[in-house]
Design an enzyme around this catalytic site. Structure first.
Site, PDB file in Angstrom:
ATOM      1  N   LYS A 116       0.818  -1.220   0.000  1.00 30.02           N
ATOM      2  CA  LYS A 116       0.000   0.000   0.000  1.00 30.02           C
ATOM      3  C   LYS A 116       0.852   1.270   0.000  1.00 30.02           C
ATOM      4  O   LYS A 116       0.424   2.299  -0.517  1.00 30.02           O
ATOM      5  CB  LYS A 116      -0.977   0.013   1.183  1.00 30.02           C
ATOM      6  CG  LYS A 116      -2.094  -1.009   0.994  1.00 30.02           C
ATOM      7  CD  LYS A 116      -3.309  -0.721   1.854  1.00 30.02           C
ATOM      8  CE  LYS A 116      -4.435  -1.685   1.513  1.00 30.02           C
ATOM      9  NZ  LYS A 116      -5.610  -1.540   2.329  1.00 30.02           N
ATOM     10  N   LYS A 199      -4.702  -9.748  -5.741  1.00 27.73           N
ATOM     11  CA  LYS A 199      -5.836  -9.984  -4.843  1.00 27.73           C
ATOM     12  C   LYS A 199      -7.036  -9.130  -5.265  1.00 27.73           C
ATOM     13  O   LYS A 199      -6.856  -7.980  -5.656  1.00 27.73           O
ATOM     14  CB  LYS A 199      -5.415  -9.605  -3.418  1.00 27.73           C
ATOM     15  CG  LYS A 199      -6.456  -9.923  -2.368  1.00 27.73           C
ATOM     16  CD  LYS A 199      -6.016  -9.461  -0.979  1.00 27.73           C
ATOM     17  CE  LYS A 199      -6.496  -8.076  -0.667  1.00 27.73           C
ATOM     18  NZ  LYS A 199      -6.684  -7.781   0.759  1.00 27.73           N
ATOM     19  N   LYS A 202     -11.546  -4.412  -2.336  1.00 28.12           N
ATOM     20  CA  LYS A 202     -12.684  -3.486  -2.453  1.00 28.12           C
ATOM     21  C   LYS A 202     -12.258  -2.070  -2.783  1.00 28.12           C
ATOM     22  O   LYS A 202     -13.025  -1.321  -3.367  1.00 28.12           O
ATOM     23  CB  LYS A 202     -13.540  -3.531  -1.189  1.00 28.12           C
ATOM     24  CG  LYS A 202     -12.863  -3.039   0.069  1.00 28.12           C
ATOM     25  CD  LYS A 202     -13.848  -2.991   1.211  1.00 28.12           C
ATOM     26  CE  LYS A 202     -13.440  -3.862   2.373  1.00 28.12           C
ATOM     27  NZ  LYS A 202     -12.106  -3.580   2.924  1.00 28.12           N
TER      28      LYS A 202
HETATM   29  N1  AQP Z   1      -9.522 -11.316  -2.171  1.00 28.35           N
HETATM   30  C1  AQP Z   1      -9.806 -11.845  -0.984  1.00 28.35           C
HETATM   31  N2  AQP Z   1      -9.929 -13.182  -0.842  1.00 28.35           N
HETATM   32  C2  AQP Z   1     -10.233 -13.725   0.368  1.00 28.35           C
HETATM   33  N3  AQP Z   1     -10.441 -12.988   1.484  1.00 28.35           N
HETATM   34  C3  AQP Z   1     -10.334 -11.650   1.374  1.00 28.35           C
HETATM   35  N4  AQP Z   1     -10.486 -10.645   2.260  1.00 28.35           N
HETATM   36  C4  AQP Z   1     -10.272  -9.466   1.640  1.00 28.35           C
HETATM   37  N5  AQP Z   1     -10.006  -9.661   0.341  1.00 28.35           N
HETATM   38  C5  AQP Z   1     -10.020 -11.015   0.147  1.00 28.35           C
HETATM   39  C6  AQP Z   1     -10.835 -10.832   3.656  1.00 28.35           C
HETATM   40  O1  AQP Z   1     -11.868  -9.905   3.956  1.00 28.35           O
HETATM   41  C7  AQP Z   1     -11.674  -9.408   5.286  1.00 28.35           C
HETATM   42  C8  AQP Z   1     -11.754  -7.910   5.256  1.00 28.35           C
HETATM   43  O2  AQP Z   1     -10.573  -7.318   5.096  1.00 28.35           O
HETATM   44  P1  AQP Z   1     -10.331  -5.771   5.365  1.00 28.35           P
HETATM   45  O3  AQP Z   1     -11.456  -4.954   4.935  1.00 28.35           O
HETATM   46  O4  AQP Z   1      -9.939  -5.555   6.790  1.00 28.35           O
HETATM   47  O5  AQP Z   1      -9.074  -5.479   4.528  1.00 28.35           O
HETATM   48  P2  AQP Z   1      -8.386  -6.215   3.379  1.00 28.35           P
HETATM   49  O6  AQP Z   1      -7.964  -7.586   3.768  1.00 28.35           O
HETATM   50  O7  AQP Z   1      -7.282  -5.289   2.936  1.00 28.35           O
HETATM   51  O8  AQP Z   1      -9.556  -6.315   2.297  1.00 28.35           O
HETATM   52  P3  AQP Z   1      -9.709  -5.546   0.938  1.00 28.35           P
HETATM   53  O9  AQP Z   1     -11.010  -5.919   0.344  1.00 28.35           O
HETATM   54  O10 AQP Z   1      -8.481  -5.757   0.095  1.00 28.35           O
HETATM   55  O11 AQP Z   1      -9.795  -4.051   1.428  1.00 28.35           O
HETATM   56  P4  AQP Z   1      -8.937  -2.799   1.029  1.00 28.35           P
HETATM   57  O12 AQP Z   1      -9.012  -2.720  -0.473  1.00 28.35           O
HETATM   58  O13 AQP Z   1      -9.603  -1.662   1.701  1.00 28.35           O
HETATM   59  O14 AQP Z   1      -7.547  -3.018   1.539  1.00 28.35           O
HETATM   60  C9  AQP Z   1     -10.387 -10.002   5.813  1.00 28.35           C
HETATM   61  O15 AQP Z   1     -10.703 -11.118   6.613  1.00 28.35           O
HETATM   62  C10 AQP Z   1      -9.677 -10.449   4.567  1.00 28.35           C
HETATM   63  O16 AQP Z   1      -8.846 -11.559   4.800  1.00 28.35           O
END
Ligand code: AQP
Length: 344
Positions: A116, A199, A202
């Site tokens: 990031k 990955k 969101k």
């Molecule tokens: N691609 C993925 N596959 C499986 N699990 C996923 N998680 C996120 N993306 C995937 C799981 O969702 C939960 C929420 O995570 P978060 O919102 O705390 O942050 P993150 O892991 O960084 O998820 P994002 O969607 O990628 O958010 P942003 O873009 O804001 O950083 C966690 O349990 C994660 O494992």
């Protein structure tokens, strides 16, 4: 440490964008399935969402939306405690205490921080982004959670939480339960439909065809999945594979397996007579839309009742604070903070 009758689970999602099927498969689906086995706490981690630039109005709206999606995906607010992280101030305070026992080198090694912060100039990266895993450790340790259901992407942060808990316990005496990760068997790391080596996230905004969002209408789901990147394999082999060349097909199979709860053998048998990737994609569209339809219906019911979600979050915060404040008091005591005393 508190005397729990059941093992405790804590997990959370950041209100940092529209929730994706990656969030559902990696987190929400597991939470809903496991919630009755444990004493469960699910929070919307809004303090984490401000570690990158954000819009205040959007943050408020997404915080409510994410909470409503927890319920729509099957979290039962009677059985589980659903709350917003910033409604329980103990999270920020414990994060400060843990900051002071966490070496900075541990944080600089975190993959998510490196990704990031990337090649960005240090002047434009917040200290919060580096400190993100310490706040996550505080979230988990405050509830003395035994188990943390997360996608594979969060495995490293969970290891760090364990290291922080062990270090604190060693320095100041038994204070925190050392938690275990619960990673789903299929779909632990759902990849982008536009780039199956990255990955699915969101907050990614680089393409309209990266992610399926939980509130996408069926025709948009279809468009995105039918355009998913696959490969040029002349044999059109539909196989699970670690080969980066087959990452697109592997991702579609993983999504299918996770949403149908079928094992790999059954999935491969299901596609044994498929005619090329078109059939695979159509089957994935169908199963994704079947999964999303009841979630979306429930979401619209829940959000049409004014004030319902806010009321529920206020109740959840009270229940959560009762546990969190107990752990924070123990951590403060063990670290040697003087309690306020008044002369009678
Ligand atoms: N691609 C993925 N596959 C499986 N699990 C996923 N998680 C996120 N993306 C995937 C799981 O969702 C939960 C929420 O995570 P978060 O919102 O705390 O942050 P993150 O892991 O960084 O998820 P994002 O969607 O990628 O958010 P942003 O873009 O804001 O950083 C966690 O349990 C994660 O494992």
């Amino acid at each position: 440490m508190s005397d729990k009758k059941r093992k405790r689970v804590l997990s959370g999602v950041q209100p940092s964008g529209d929730l994706t099927i990656g969030n559902y498969i990696g987190a929400l689906k597991q939470w809903a399935r496991e919630q009755h086995k444990y004493e469960s706490y699910f929070c919307v981690v809004d303090l984490h969402a401000v570690t990158v630039p954000h819009d205040p109005g959007e943050l408020r709206a997404k915080t409510r939306e994410v909470a409503a999606l927890y319920l729509a995906c099957g979290i039962d607010p009677q059985a589980s405690t659903v709350f917003v992280q910033s409604h329980v101030p103990a999270h920020s305070e414990l994060a400060w205490l843990l900051n002071c026992v966490t070496p900075i080198g541990w944080l600089e090694r975190m993959t998510q921080y490196k990704e990031k912060s990337g090649k960005r100039d240090k002047e434009s990266i917040s200290t919060g982004l580096l400190d993100y895993p310490v706040l996550m450790a505080a979230d988990i340790l405050l509830y003395q959670a035994d188990v943390v259901p997360v996608g594979d992407d969060q495995r490293q942060h969970l290891e760090l939480t364990r290291d922080i808990a062990q270090r604190f316990n060693r320095l100041f005496g038994e204070t925190f339960t050392v938690p275990e990760a619960m990673i789903p068997p299929a779909g632990a790391r759902v990849k982008g439909l536009d780039d199956p080596l990255a990955k699915m996230s969101k907050s990614y905004t680089g393409s309209d065809y990266h992610a399926v969002y939980l509130l996408d209408p069926p025709n948009r789901v279809k468009k995105k999945i039918m355009r998913a990147v696959t490969d040029t394999d002349p044999e059109r082999k539909i196989i699970f594979s670690d080969d980066p060349e087959k990452a697109g097909v592997n991702n579609l199979l993983e999504i299918f397996a996770a949403l149908t709860d079928m094992d790999r053998e059954a999935v491969l048998a299901h596609f044994a007579n498929a005619r090329g990737y078109g059939d695979l994609k159509k089957a994935v569209v169908e199963v994704v839309n079947e999964t999303l339809a009841p979630i979306q219906q429930r979401f619209h019911e829940l959000t049409s009742e004014a004030g319902y979600i806010d009321e529920l979050l206020a109740e959840g915060a009270e229940r959560a604070a009762a546990i969190a404040n107990e752990t924070l008091a123990l951590a403060r005591e063990n670290m040697g903070f003087l309690k306020p005393h008044r002369r009678l």
